[in-house]
Design an enzyme around this catalytic site. Structure first.
Site, PDB file in Angstrom:
ATOM      1  CG  ASP A  47      -1.758   1.229   1.343  1.00 39.98           C
ATOM      2  OD1 ASP A  47      -2.673   1.420   0.521  1.00 39.98           O
ATOM      3  OD2 ASP A  47      -1.496   2.045   2.261  1.00 39.98           O
ATOM      4  CD  GLU A 119      -3.227  -1.960  -1.400  1.00 42.33           C
ATOM      5  OE1 GLU A 119      -3.516  -0.765  -1.504  1.00 42.33           O
ATOM      6  OE2 GLU A 119      -3.523  -2.654  -0.387  1.00 42.33           O
TER       7      GLU A 119
END
Length: 234
Positions: A47, A119
């Site tokens: 992320d 991610e």
């Protein structure tokens, strides 16, 4: 080369990156329902890589946009919906390791699971190589999306653009209402209605948050609003 490695070779081709340690890629596509090790901690790192890289791409590509406008653009690019689209382009659902319950409920198509895996893959690349290589992977997947952005249309979110379009025509502001809400606290789903009463336009939107669903409904309403006034000029 074993069968598992061969399977991941196809995903590596789609990512344009060849892993040295395939166990990192396997962990990146392993959901917590399958057991440990899984991709939850990888997602945390991925992320951050994603947010930085997209922020830098937008910063370079749109030198005249303000911080607020850049933030709104980034939010639209790193959200679950866009990540799930990228996952589908990579056919990532074919590679996920899911527990029996998630398999039965179609977890390989669930946007939240797909987004988390994307991610996690960025993190896995950084662990297998380094940050710069992971950044290049993000750039490859996002370059066309960022190049296609028209900042005059997308620097502001859909709700803001809808409100301004209505105000410019001296029309009443939209009314949003929740049609349905389902799911556990950590994985909820909302359906929201956007009502432009004066124009008899009603749209709906879905999302994992009320705000996200409202944005989707507003975006649909904007499209119908443009068609409405384009038709009235003919």
């Amino acid at each position: 080369m074993n069968q598992t490695d061969q399977r991941f070779r196809r995903l590596c081709t789609a990512l344009d990156y060849s892993f040295t340690r395939f166990e990192l890629l396997r962990q990146a596509v392993t959901h917590r329902s399958f057991g440990a090790p899984n991709n939850e901690r990888f997602e945390f790192v991925g992320d951050s890589i994603l947010n930085y890289t997209v922020a830098k791409m937008l910063f370079d590509h749109f030198p005249k946009l303000s911080e607020g406008e850049l933030s709104r653009l980034r939010a639209n690019l790193v959200n679950q919906s866009t990540l799930a689209e990228i996952a589908q382009e990579l056919k990532l659902g074919d590679y996920l390791y899911l527990g029996e319950g998630e398999l039965k409920s179609g977890g390989f198509n669930r946007p939240s699971i797909l987004a988390d895996a994307v991610e996690a893959i960025f993190a896995a690349i950084s662990f297998d190589a380094d940050f710069m290589v992971a950044e290049r992977a993000v750039r490859r997947l996002y370059q066309a999306r960022i190049s296609a952005i028209d900042p005059s249309k997308h620097a502001k979110d859909a709700k803001t653009r809808l409100q301004e379009a209505l105000q410019a025509r001296r029309l009443s502001l939209p009314r949003y209402s929740i049609l349905s809400q389902s799911g556990e606290a950590h994985e909820q789903s909302f359906r929201v209605q956007c009502d432009l009463a004066e124009l008899n336009i009603i749209t709906t939107g879905d999302g994992i948050s009320r705000r996200g669903a409202e944005q989707q409904a507003a975006d649909a309403a904007l499209l119908l609003l443009e068609h409405h006034f384009a038709a009235s000029k003919k």
